[in-house]
Write a protein that holds these residues in place. Structure first.
Motif, short mmCIF file in Angstrom:
data_model
loop_
_atom_site.label_atom_id
_atom_site.label_comp_id
_atom_site.label_asym_id
_atom_site.label_seq_id
_atom_site.Cartn_x
_atom_site.Cartn_y
_atom_site.Cartn_z
N ILE A 23 0.84 -1.19 0.00
CA ILE A 23 0.00 0.00 0.00
C ILE A 23 0.88 1.24 0.00
N GLY A 24 0.61 2.16 -0.94
CA GLY A 24 1.38 3.41 -0.98
C GLY A 24 2.29 3.50 -2.19
N GLN B 61 -3.38 6.13 -2.88
CA GLN B 61 -2.42 6.00 -1.77
C GLN B 61 -2.90 5.01 -0.73
N LEU B 62 -4.23 4.97 -0.56
CA LEU B 62 -4.80 4.17 0.52
C LEU B 62 -5.05 2.73 0.12
N THR B 63 -5.21 2.50 -1.19
CA THR B 63 -5.55 1.16 -1.66
C THR B 63 -4.27 0.45 -2.08
N SER C 15 4.30 7.77 7.11
CA SER C 15 3.77 7.17 5.88
C SER C 15 2.66 8.04 5.29
N VAL D 201 0.12 7.07 3.89
CA VAL D 201 -1.15 6.44 4.25
C VAL D 201 -1.72 7.11 5.50
#
Lengths: 184, 179
Positions: A18-19, B53-55, B156, B158
């Motif tokens: 993720i990211g 970004q989140l997935t 991060s 996230v």
């Protein structure tokens, strides 16, 4: 069957990283155990992935897949990597379409938009440090900036704002030519 | 079918022009999808990027899937994503098969030093438009500044995205109750 293992391993990477791009690295380190590539080869792979077009995660999957199972391996590893994204994003899109006018979603995006602008600056700052700043900074007048890169950056930025209709690929090719001519 | 091939071709071009991954694709996306085709608004680009970004998965792939499913449903998502990954697959396979020392060639190093600067210059324009798009009042300005400040701490994206979304929700709710 190596192709099934390849698909599943990269499916896993695509599902859990993720990211974006660099988030796939820990998973790629883990794959060294299969012997598809060694650690030094992985380092070369990162250098290649960074210096060719396309998302880094995709480049890495293709390269690792090729090492493990030639051309079909490269294609299958990449398909494995993108399959989870396709599934997850289609589901997210359907949900989003249903709720996009809900006040709570609207206010979440109201907070997200300035943060994304900030995040892009944060991500770009790494590229800035890498290309414009000297790798070993000193406080002498010529100890901070890579002068050739700084000059090209200033000129290009002005051009980008002046010629809004010019396609990005023109600037990319221009950058490559200047880089080669001036030995950047 | 025409429209599907068109989706494939549009993302093929984006995939071939994206150097440096993720955010470096934004100037190309804005050019091809917002300015030229009108398939997306700048707001949608930012929203998809935040969701990307989140997935899980590569952000560029997530954005291409989003646009594909929006235009032509599930099959559109498949075509646009395949378009996006085809140029890198071809290029990497060629390099892996023929030019194993590609990244160490002097001429390649110089070319990419120049390309990185070009990407950086294009990013400034993208950042200006993203700023205009997202920063509308003092609250969004504060969120923007706080996010930029994370340059100095290791956090991060996230986490940043989650906090910003929560902040947006709480602020709007607070603003409503205050009225």
């Amino acid at each position: 069957m190596i192709y099934i293992t390849l698909f599943l391993e990269f499916f896993k990477t695509g599902l859990f990283a993720i990211g974006g791009g660099m988030a796939t690295l820990p998973f790629l380190y883990d794959l060294v155990k299969y012997g598809w590539y060694t650690m030094p080869e992985l380092m070369d792979m990162i250098a290649i992935a960074e210096s060719t077009p396309g998302p880094i995660g995709v480049n890495m999957a293709t390269y690792a897949g090729f090492n493990a199972g030639a051309i079909p391996g490269g294609i299958i590893a990449t398909l494995g990597l993108v399959t989870p994204s396709i599934i997850v994003i289609i589901v997210v899109y359907k949900i989003l379409e249903k709720f996009k006018n809900a006040p709570v979603v609207q206010s979440a995006f109201y907070g997200l938009r300035p943060a994304v602008a900030g995040l892009i600056i944060v991500a770009t700052s790494d590229l800035f440090k890498l290309t414009i700043l000297k790798q070993n900074l000193t406080w002498a007048w010529n100890g901070i900036f890579e002068l050739k890169a700084l000059l090209l950056f200033l000129v290009m930025t002005v051009l980008v704002f002046l010629f809004k209709k010019v396609h990005p690929i023109v600037f990319i090719l221009g950058g490559a030519v200047v880089g080669i001519l001036f030995g950047m | 079918m025409r429209e599907l091939l068109f989706l494939f071709w549009t993302f093929f071009k984006i995939g071939a022009c994206t150097f440096g991954g993720g955010y470096a694709m934004l100037p190309i996306i804005q050019r091809e999808l917002v300015d030229k085709r009108g398939w997306l608004t700048n707001d949608e680009v930012v929203d998809y990027y935040a969701i990307g970004q989140l997935t899980p998965g590569v952000i560029a792939v997530n954005v291409s899937t989003f646009v594909g499913v929006k235009r032509k449903g599930v099959i559109g998502a498949v075509f646009s994503t395949l378009g996006m990954v085809t140029p890198p697959i071809i290029i990497i396979l060629l390099i892996a098969a023929l030019l194993t020392n590609f990244a160490h060639l002097e001429v390649v190093k110089h070319a990419f030093a120049g390309i990185r600067v070009a990407v950086l210059a294009m990013m400034t324009k993208t950042i200006v438009s993203m700023f205009k798009n997202g920063v509308k009042d003092w609250f969004t300005l504060v969120l923007f500044i706080l996010t930029v400040a994370t340059i100095f701490i290791d956090v991060s994206p996230v986490v940043v995205v989650l906090i910003a979304a929560a902040a947006g929700i709480f602020y709007k709710r607070w603003a409503v109750t205050k009225k």
